[in-house]
Design a protein around this motif. Structure first.
Motif, mmCIF file in Angstrom:
data_model
loop_
_atom_site.group_PDB
_atom_site.id
_atom_site.type_symbol
_atom_site.label_atom_id
_atom_site.label_comp_id
_atom_site.label_asym_id
_atom_site.label_seq_id
_atom_site.Cartn_x
_atom_site.Cartn_y
_atom_site.Cartn_z
ATOM 1 N N THR A 106 -28.726 8.071 10.976
ATOM 2 C CA THR A 106 -27.868 8.894 10.114
ATOM 3 C C THR A 106 -28.011 8.492 8.646
ATOM 4 O O THR A 106 -27.903 9.335 7.750
ATOM 5 C CB THR A 106 -26.399 8.784 10.548
ATOM 6 N N TRP A 107 -28.269 7.208 8.388
ATOM 7 C CA TRP A 107 -28.519 6.808 6.996
ATOM 8 C C TRP A 107 -29.821 7.417 6.475
ATOM 9 O O TRP A 107 -29.912 7.805 5.313
ATOM 10 C CB TRP A 107 -28.559 5.282 6.893
ATOM 11 N N TRP A 108 -30.827 7.491 7.338
ATOM 12 C CA TRP A 108 -32.067 8.154 6.916
ATOM 13 C C TRP A 108 -31.824 9.632 6.639
ATOM 14 O O TRP A 108 -32.349 10.188 5.679
ATOM 15 C CB TRP A 108 -33.154 7.984 7.986
ATOM 16 N N LEU A 109 -31.032 10.275 7.482
ATOM 17 C CA LEU A 109 -30.720 11.691 7.251
ATOM 18 C C LEU A 109 -29.966 11.869 5.935
ATOM 19 O O LEU A 109 -30.252 12.792 5.160
ATOM 20 C CB LEU A 109 -29.890 12.249 8.410
ATOM 21 N N LEU A 110 -28.989 11.003 5.679
ATOM 22 C CA LEU A 110 -28.241 11.095 4.428
ATOM 23 C C LEU A 110 -29.155 10.859 3.236
ATOM 24 O O LEU A 110 -29.032 11.523 2.193
ATOM 25 C CB LEU A 110 -27.092 10.088 4.427
ATOM 26 N N SER A 111 -30.078 9.922 3.370
ATOM 27 C CA SER A 111 -31.029 9.648 2.296
ATOM 28 C C SER A 111 -31.876 10.884 1.994
ATOM 29 O O SER A 111 -32.142 11.194 0.827
ATOM 30 C CB SER A 111 -31.921 8.467 2.696
ATOM 31 N N ILE A 112 -32.298 11.602 3.040
ATOM 32 C CA ILE A 112 -33.064 12.839 2.846
ATOM 33 C C ILE A 112 -32.212 13.887 2.151
ATOM 34 O O ILE A 112 -32.666 14.582 1.233
ATOM 35 C CB ILE A 112 -33.585 13.356 4.196
ATOM 36 N N ALA A 113 -30.954 14.009 2.554
ATOM 37 C CA ALA A 113 -30.058 14.992 1.921
ATOM 38 C C ALA A 113 -29.854 14.684 0.442
ATOM 39 O O ALA A 113 -29.807 15.586 -0.398
ATOM 40 C CB ALA A 113 -28.717 15.021 2.653
#
Length: 406
Positions: free
Chosen positions: A26-33
């Motif tokens: 989820t941190w990777w997803l947030l980083s992409i966002a």
């Protein structure tokens, strides 16, 4: 995590390491966002802070992923392979990006900065951007890794949430980067002139006004119709307060900016922005509180637009460091602002960087004790000036900076 915890009956210790994997994902997803530069967020915290969080999330996620990988297990060989490839791929991309695309290391070491300059003959900015985008492939591998694990894929509610978050994040990224380009401002290069030995002044006439532009703001530019430069986005600060024709003062330092000489009048330009928080910081200060602008070379650009907006209403001392007398190409503009400021604007131009004794002797005691400082320039120079100001007693909360590379 709550959904999985309520559904799964795995041992508590194994659940903990599964949670670490979910946190990393989820941190990777947030980083992409965050990488799409959400306009609703940057006015609150500033784009540099968004990029900083983007990088820190990626770094912390690697730590969580390491613990997840080493202390959990899977009977599926393909799931293990996807997990291992994802972890090592993330580690490589993170190290590459930390060296080539951030200033965490190279801005604090002249040796590393020199090494980076030599390596950039191969790993140019455009290649670095595409290597960084391998994170999207890594996320896809992690998604497949989760779908191959029986201990998680058997829970429909959990997998529905897992897929929803993934699809939403990647959908936002694809939409912002490729599908919805018409949301950006469009313009045409109206002039492209040399200023000093290694600087250009590029003017872009917009198809429609930049209604949300504020003094001190910057845009990301993509030159759409030029075969001389890549179409990758690059940030440049606006030099004046004209909302119909934007002027950018650009130092020719990297592979991209050195080719700006060949950008012809009439080239179409796509602009994303504006970004910036200098104006909101100034508006939050008392009108009689002194302002100190410190610009290095082309870093004077956003400070000029701030001076244009406030030189008749606020006390400003602008310090401009240039490499040679010929590089003080906005001296006449600053003299005009001074003449109409009612003695509110002071300008000090120095050939070479300002030293501690220069700052102390040039600025008033009140400016050092109470002033708000705005520093713009190359990354190492900004960091050096921050340290200098701290040593003479300027508190960190009164120092605001913008670096010429993101």
């Amino acid at each position: 995590m709550l959904t999985y915890d309520s559904l799964a009956d795995e041992p508590p210790l194994l659940k903990f390491y599964i949670f670490l994997g979910l946190i990393a994902y989820t941190w990777w997803l947030l980083s992409i966002a965050l990488s799409v530069r959400p306009s609703w967020l940057h006015r609150f915290v500033g784009l540099p802070s968004i990029y900083g969080l983007h990088g820190v999330l990626g770094l912390l996620a690697v730590g969580a992923a390491y613990l997840h990988r080493d202390y959990s297990y899977s009977p599926s060989r393909l799931a293990r392979t996807m997990g291992d490839w994802s972890f090592y791929g993330t580690l490589v991309v993170l190290c590459f990006s930390a060296f080539f695309m951030s200033g965490w290391f190279v801005d604090r070491s002249r040796f590393l900065l020199t090494v980076k300059g030599l390596l950039e003959t191969v790993f140019r900015h455009q290649l670095s951007v595409w290597i960084h985008r391998l994170n999207l492939v890594i996320v896809a591998m992690i998604w497949l890794h989760a779908h191959l694990l029986v201990r998680v894929n058997q829970y429909f509610a959990f997998m529905a949430l897992f897929d929803l978050y993934t699809v939403m994040t990647l959908g936002i990224y694809v939409w912002k980067k490729w599908i919805a380009p018409d949301t950006f401002l469009m313009g045409t290069v109206t002039s492209n002139d040399a200023r000093g030995a290694a600087t250009r002044r590029v003017s872009v006439g917009l198809d429609s006004k930049a209604a949300t532009l504020r003094p001190g703001d910057f845009f990301f530019l993509s030159f759409e119709g030029s075969s001389s430069v890549s179409r990758e986005w690059h940030p440049f600060s606006v030099t004046d307060d004209d909302r119909k024709t934007l002027t950018f003062t650009i130092r020719q330092h990297g592979n991209f900016t050195r080719r700006l000489d060949d950008v012809e009048v009439g080239t179409r330009v796509r602009l994303e922005g504006p970004f910036g928080r200098f104006e909101s910081i100034i508006q939050g200060r008392e009108r009689e509180a002194p302002l100190v602008f410190v610009g290095m070379g082309a870093g004077v650009a956003p400070l000029l637009s701030l001076a244009a907006a406030h030189h008749t209403t606020r006390r400003i001392h602008l310090l401009w460091a240039v490499r040679s007398p010929e590089d003080a190409y906005y001296r006449d503009v600053l003299e005009e602002y001074q003449a109409t400021s009612g003695n509110r604007l002071k300008v000090t131009i120095s050939v070479g960087r300002f030293r501690r004794e220069d700052i102390v002797s040039t600025l008033s005691t009140e400016a050092i004790a109470k002033g708000a400082f705005f520093i713009v320039g190359p990354n190492p120079a900004v960091l050096a000036n921050q340290r200098l100001l701290r040593r003479i007693g300027v508190s960190a909360r009164r120092i605001h900076q913008e670096r010429l590379t993101m």
